[in-house]
Design a protein around this motif. Structure first.
Motif: not given
Lengths: 292, 292
Positions: A37-57
């Motif tokens: 796996i080279e990378e895991v890129a993440l998308f969510d239309r809700d920026p708050t959810v996206l941020g919380a998810s990124l901060s959980r790794g």
């Protein structure tokens, strides 16, 4: 490890950063390097959810729009079932050839049929359902450890051994056991083992809501929490999979009502009859390996 | 501690060494010395159960027969509800004056009414129900820690402040919170918060038993275990409390069926309606303090 190394997964995109997307993204980021796996890129239309998810790794980086996910090596749709179907109908035709497209929804027939209709033949299309998760909605409810050893159901949309091998590698990289299953069988069993328990928990919560006395808080027995827990799930998600599996869900409720009537008849017939039916239920639950 | 010291409990006898009797016996043996417990004597008509319970620390010694318990300072009936009723009818008249008689059954109206009929006025008679336990039958399933902070329902059979004070001291000595409750209210709420969940779990196990495919083991979602767990309970015990609370149990099943029908109607009406009903159920479950 041999299986993993033979199918380097490359760039993974996860669309939908709720509980399931966060769980899966974090598990894939923690995959052994042999998974490729080279990378895991993440998308969510809700920026708050996206941020919380990124901060959980759950991701190495955020995508600015869903269109950036269409050319990934692996594209995971971790949305409620109606969102998966809508994505496939609106964007399925734009997914790049060579991409492995997989979803995580808990109703598979509708997803696989929509994949067949909407996704070009060059795309590897496999319905997926990781049998792991919690009743706590959003990134906060995600626990990637739950995937360890869990079944990850795979329903290939087409005869495509290469896509199936890559989908198996995704499930394995996440720590789960790939289990190839017919989508109709999946929907029939899951209607009873998961969708029905969600309805039961919500129905129980509605019944308890009619008990108005203040004292009721003291009168909740130890079995109540477990029986009502699923009622805490996100209503939109539950409505999504119930709606996408409607006929099987209706049959399952009918069977439950019949079983309750059998128990009430046995209650009327006396303790021996009732004990007998309860004993049969206990044996059935033990045969399915539900342990202490 | 002041409350405890004012009512030394003396010699306690526990009749019935299953999960509840073992839990309670062990908790009372671990009570602070201020509780004034001289000993906990244990009886079960099954010597294997009695031995297992003693080896888990539920008693200081075994009684050879139930008649040895009749003169204790505190006599706890930790039997299935029909066994409690039978004991009261057959032996209630022989309980010594000055004894505090308390039970642990999960149906209280029938117990309290039988106490009124069968137990001499000099005996302190209080219906009891510790709201703690597991679905694992027998001494092996006992966990005295579960009593810590749990509600211990008390339903005095007669106007008898002294008996109620001693019953409160028993509950407190076991680590629980005494909660005085009307027996009808208890039975109404517990029919919905405990007896109904037992029926639901058994009905779900019966439904799943009709799914014959081998694959089903892989298709059990994470919510299934919690939903079916209570089906592992001892059938005789469950049949006992269901039978002792029959009218309320039947009403509760009727309410559950109506709630399931409301959910199915909303499923037919579309995702917004269904989400709305599920949202109402979620709010209700949260108001009752069911946490993650």
């Amino acid at each position: 490890v041999t299986e993993l190394a033979s199918f380097p997964l490359g760039r993974v995109a996860v669309v939908g950063a709720g509980q399931v997307g966060t769980m899966l993204g974090a598990a894939l980021r923690g995959a052994p390097s042999g998974a490729g796996i080279e990378e895991v890129a993440l998308f969510d239309r809700d920026p708050t959810v996206l941020g919380a998810s990124l901060s959980r790794g759950a991701g190495d980086r955020a995508l600015r729009g869903v269109e950036e996910a269409l050319g990934s090596d692996v594209l995971v749709l971790a949305l409620p079932v109606p969102g998966i179907v809508r994505f496939l109908e609106e964007r399925g035709g734009e997914v790049a050839a060579g991409t492995l497209l997989i979803d995580t929804g808990s109703a598979k027939t509708v997803v696989v049929e929509t994949m067949r209709r909407s996704v070009p033949p060059g795309v590897g299309a496999v319905g997926g359902h990781p049998m792991a998760g919690t009743e706590r909605p959003g990134p906060e409810g995600a626990d990637p450890e739950l995937l360890r050893g869990a079944a990850f159901v795979l329903c290939p949309a087409r005869e495509d051994p290469e896509a199936l091998r890559r989908a198996r590698a995704v499930a394995t990289a996440a720590g789960a056991r790939p289990v190839e299953t017919d989508p109709h069988l999946h929907d029939r069993v899951v209607a009873r083992s998961s969708h029905l328990p969600h309805l039961m928990a919500s129905a129980l919560a509605l019944v308890m809501a009619t008990v108005t006395e203040d004292a009721r808080r003291d009168l909740l027995g130890p079995g109540y929490d477990g029986a009502v827990r699923l009622a805490a799930s996100r209503p939109e998600m539950v409505a999504g999979f119930l709606g996408a599996n409607g006929p099987e869900v209706r049959s399952a409720v009918g069977e439950l009502t019949a079983a309750l009537e059998e128990l009430l008849s046995a209650l009327d017939a006396g303790p021996d009859r009732l004990t007998g039916v309860l004993e049969r239920a206990r044996s059935a639950s033990e045969r399915l390996g539900v342990g202490p």
